[in-house]
Design a protein around this motif. Structure first.
Motif, mmCIF file in Angstrom:
data_model
loop_
_atom_site.group_PDB
_atom_site.id
_atom_site.type_symbol
_atom_site.label_atom_id
_atom_site.label_comp_id
_atom_site.label_asym_id
_atom_site.label_seq_id
_atom_site.Cartn_x
_atom_site.Cartn_y
_atom_site.Cartn_z
ATOM 1 N N GLN A 138 -6.589 97.513 -56.015
ATOM 2 C CA GLN A 138 -5.387 97.306 -56.332
ATOM 3 C C GLN A 138 -4.951 96.173 -56.558
ATOM 4 O O GLN A 138 -5.763 95.344 -56.551
ATOM 5 C CB GLN A 138 -4.585 97.841 -54.949
ATOM 6 C CG GLN A 138 -4.897 99.213 -54.626
ATOM 7 C CD GLN A 138 -4.038 99.567 -53.339
ATOM 8 O OE1 GLN A 138 -3.594 98.696 -52.690
ATOM 9 N NE2 GLN A 138 -3.975 100.757 -53.029
ATOM 10 N N PRO A 139 -3.536 95.630 -57.302
ATOM 11 C CA PRO A 139 -3.274 94.779 -57.438
ATOM 12 C C PRO A 139 -3.526 93.604 -56.120
ATOM 13 O O PRO A 139 -2.951 94.437 -55.153
ATOM 14 C CB PRO A 139 -1.867 94.643 -58.019
ATOM 15 C CG PRO A 139 -1.735 96.045 -58.743
ATOM 16 C CD PRO A 139 -2.582 96.806 -57.889
ATOM 17 N N GLY A 140 -3.955 92.585 -56.153
ATOM 18 C CA GLY A 140 -4.089 91.741 -55.164
ATOM 19 C C GLY A 140 -5.695 91.754 -54.665
ATOM 20 O O GLY A 140 -6.208 90.780 -54.064
ATOM 21 N N ASP A 141 -6.421 92.786 -55.223
ATOM 22 C CA ASP A 141 -7.719 92.747 -54.942
ATOM 23 C C ASP A 141 -8.599 92.088 -55.861
ATOM 24 O O ASP A 141 -8.016 91.637 -56.992
ATOM 25 C CB ASP A 141 -8.383 94.290 -54.779
ATOM 26 C CG ASP A 141 -7.887 95.067 -53.751
ATOM 27 O OD1 ASP A 141 -7.307 94.457 -52.629
ATOM 28 O OD2 ASP A 141 -7.547 96.215 -53.922
ATOM 29 N N THR A 142 -9.883 91.866 -55.648
ATOM 30 C CA THR A 142 -10.899 91.250 -56.780
ATOM 31 C C THR A 142 -12.013 92.067 -56.856
ATOM 32 O O THR A 142 -12.629 92.490 -56.213
ATOM 33 C CB THR A 142 -11.401 89.783 -56.275
ATOM 34 O OG1 THR A 142 -10.028 88.975 -55.778
ATOM 35 C CG2 THR A 142 -11.936 89.094 -57.326
ATOM 36 N N ALA A 162 -6.463 95.049 -60.348
ATOM 37 C CA ALA A 162 -7.105 93.798 -59.574
ATOM 38 C C ALA A 162 -7.379 92.585 -60.484
ATOM 39 O O ALA A 162 -7.303 92.744 -61.757
ATOM 40 C CB ALA A 162 -8.467 94.449 -59.050
ATOM 41 N N GLN A 163 -7.878 91.504 -59.839
ATOM 42 C CA GLN A 163 -8.081 90.538 -60.566
ATOM 43 C C GLN A 163 -9.677 90.686 -61.151
ATOM 44 O O GLN A 163 -10.539 90.835 -60.062
ATOM 45 C CB GLN A 163 -7.962 89.253 -60.020
ATOM 46 C CG GLN A 163 -8.563 87.992 -60.489
ATOM 47 C CD GLN A 163 -8.313 86.547 -59.895
ATOM 48 O OE1 GLN A 163 -7.980 86.599 -58.601
ATOM 49 N NE2 GLN A 163 -8.346 85.733 -60.629
ATOM 50 N N SER A 183 -9.634 86.611 -53.455
ATOM 51 C CA SER A 183 -8.672 87.019 -52.655
ATOM 52 C C SER A 183 -8.517 88.643 -52.459
ATOM 53 O O SER A 183 -9.114 89.291 -53.332
ATOM 54 C CB SER A 183 -7.233 86.336 -53.062
ATOM 55 O OG SER A 183 -6.924 86.699 -54.112
ATOM 56 N N GLY A 184 -8.041 88.798 -51.441
ATOM 57 C CA GLY A 184 -7.928 90.348 -51.140
ATOM 58 C C GLY A 184 -9.128 90.924 -50.831
ATOM 59 O O GLY A 184 -10.188 90.282 -50.786
ATOM 60 N N ARG A 185 -9.225 92.266 -51.101
ATOM 61 C CA ARG A 185 -10.697 92.748 -50.775
ATOM 62 C C ARG A 185 -11.574 92.672 -51.919
ATOM 63 O O ARG A 185 -10.842 92.524 -53.193
ATOM 64 C CB ARG A 185 -10.443 94.365 -50.695
ATOM 65 C CG ARG A 185 -9.932 94.779 -49.219
ATOM 66 C CD ARG A 185 -9.103 96.250 -49.194
ATOM 67 N NE ARG A 185 -8.353 96.403 -50.144
ATOM 68 C CZ ARG A 185 -8.171 97.627 -50.901
ATOM 69 N NH1 ARG A 185 -8.975 98.461 -50.738
ATOM 70 N NH2 ARG A 185 -7.217 97.722 -51.936
#
Ligand SMILES: Cc1ncc(COP(=O)(O)O)c(C=O)c1O
Length: 406
Positions: A138-142, A162-163, A183-185
């Motif tokens: 999801q957005p915020g995950d890498t 995601a990034q 950052s993130g999961r």
């Protein structure tokens, strides 16, 4: 005063249409000018080790039907029986009446093949990668992804929002740095056998990185399953230890379909959230039955994978001896690098004249400056076939031989 909609549409319709025509024309022209225009030629025969195109018999050196199972009589018999009993289409998505006992049987068999608790079938490997990555991230995950991963992985990563952090090919130290900064999961994703380079991912090191950093590791076994036994994962001693194992039924298994094997939790989630699973019609019964028969054949005849690999090794050694820039194969893919598109196209044309079908692979399928001929061996090629390929390469001009890849 409001302008009536009909008048607006009427006046800009032709202008808009002309813009589209101009766009399509200029794009097509620039593809042609760059030597990147692809032509599609239909086969007039089944995809065996030799095929007929426009009346010419050609030795097929570019097929992913590595074990020759697409034309195996046992798969054809299984598909025929399923068509007679269950029909040729499934008529609905898996969630809305399209699931047969056959689909669930194949999911159980593929889960067992990969040493996993469960497995989800998709319409193709492409759909499995895109749907799974978009459902997991999801957005915020890498997502940390090898530079040479397959397009379906790249597309799934992009779609997820995601990034996306790309590491140089097979560079675990660079992947570790990206994971440390993420950052993130975090999900790490890699092909196991790389589709255009034929080499293997450093799976043990990536597994260690994922384990110590808490990242989820996803491995695409499209070109390994059936060629390297159960796959490169098992080959590296990691059977049952990779949380997300992707595979396809459309290469060594000779049929069509994609799958994700993993825990019951993962697969249960994907059945709920992977849009390419539930917004897509279930695989047709003959296809599923053929894949089940393929699993029987690969268990009974592991020598098929070994034969495809031995022939690939023979090609590699012979081409290296001839001075070509050729990559060492881990499975059945032997890429010969020509650099720019034009020499690759010229070499493919000369091979074609010698009765060999091995088209040039050009950007954007491979990075710019690495146009190549990707040779794929099949268990059903003869020794004489491979000797003919080597002989034909020996006839190519000497300026086609680049320094060997690093
Ligand atoms: C590494 C890799 N993953 C996934 C796919 C997609 O599989 P399918 O052809 O079953 O859609 C391919 C196909 O070429 C591939 O090479």
């Amino acid at each position: 005063m409001t302008v009536p909609a009909a008048t607006t549409e009427g006046s800009c319709g032709p202008r808009r249409e002309a813009t589209w025509q101009a766009f399509l024309q200029s794009q097509s022209e620039s593809l042609r000018a760059a030597g990147l225009w692809r032509t599609i030629e239909p086969l007039e025969s089944a995809p065996g080790p030799t095929v007929r195109i426009a009346g010419q018999e050609l030795l097929l050196l570019c097929s992913n039907n590595y074990l020759g199972l697409a034309t195996d009589r046992r798969l054809i018999a299984a598909a025929t029986a399923a068509a007679q009993q269950l029909g040729v289409g499934s008529g609905a998505s898996r969630l809305l009446g399209g699931t047969l006992a056959l689909h669930e049987e194949l999911e159980r068999r593929l889960a067992a093949l990969k040493g996993c608790e469960d497995c989800v079938l998709f319409g193709s490997g492409y759909l499995a990668n895109v749907g799974t990555l978009a459902a997991l991230l999801q957005p915020g995950d890498t997502v940390v992804s090898d530079r040479l991963n397959h397009a379906s992985i790249i597309d799934g990563c992009r779609l997820s929002g995601a990034q996306v952090c790309v590491y140089p090919h097979r560079d675990v130290a660079a992947a570790a740095e990206l994971v440390a900064q993420a950052s993130g999961r975090v999900l790490i994703v890699t092909d196991s056998v790389f589709s255009m380079d034929g080499d293997g991912a450093p799976l043990q090191e990536l597994h260690q990185l994922a384990t110590r950093s808490g990242a989820l590791l996803m491995v695409d076994e499209a070109h390994a399953t059936g060629v390297l036994g159960n796959g490169l994962v098992a080959h590296c001693g990691l059977h049952g230890q990779i949380p997300v194992v992707m595979g396809t039924c459309s290469k060594a298994l000779g049929s069509v379909g994609g799958f994700i094997a993993g825990s019951k939790l993962l697969c249960g989630y994907l059945r709920q959230r992977a849009r390419t699973f539930f917004f897509d019609t279930a695989l047709p019964p003959p296809t599923v039955a053929a894949t089940l028969a393929a699993l029987d054949v690969i268990a009974l005849e592991p020598e098929r994978g070994q034969r495809a690999r031995d022939l690939a090794q023979r090609l590699y050694l012979g081409l290296r001896e001839l001075g070509f820039a050729v990559h060492a194969p881990i499975a059945a893919i032997v890429p010969v690098i020509f650099g720019e598109s034009q020499p690759a196209l010229a070499a493919a044309a000369q091979l074609r004249a010698a009765g060999i079908l091995a088209p040039a692979i050009r950007p954007p399928t491979v990075p710019a400056g690495t146009a190549r001929i990707r040779l794929c061996t099949m268990a059903t090629h003869t020794d004489a076939d491979i000797a003919h390929v080597l002989h034909s390469f020996a006839q190519l001009p000497s300026n086609f031989r680049l320094p060997p890849p690093r």
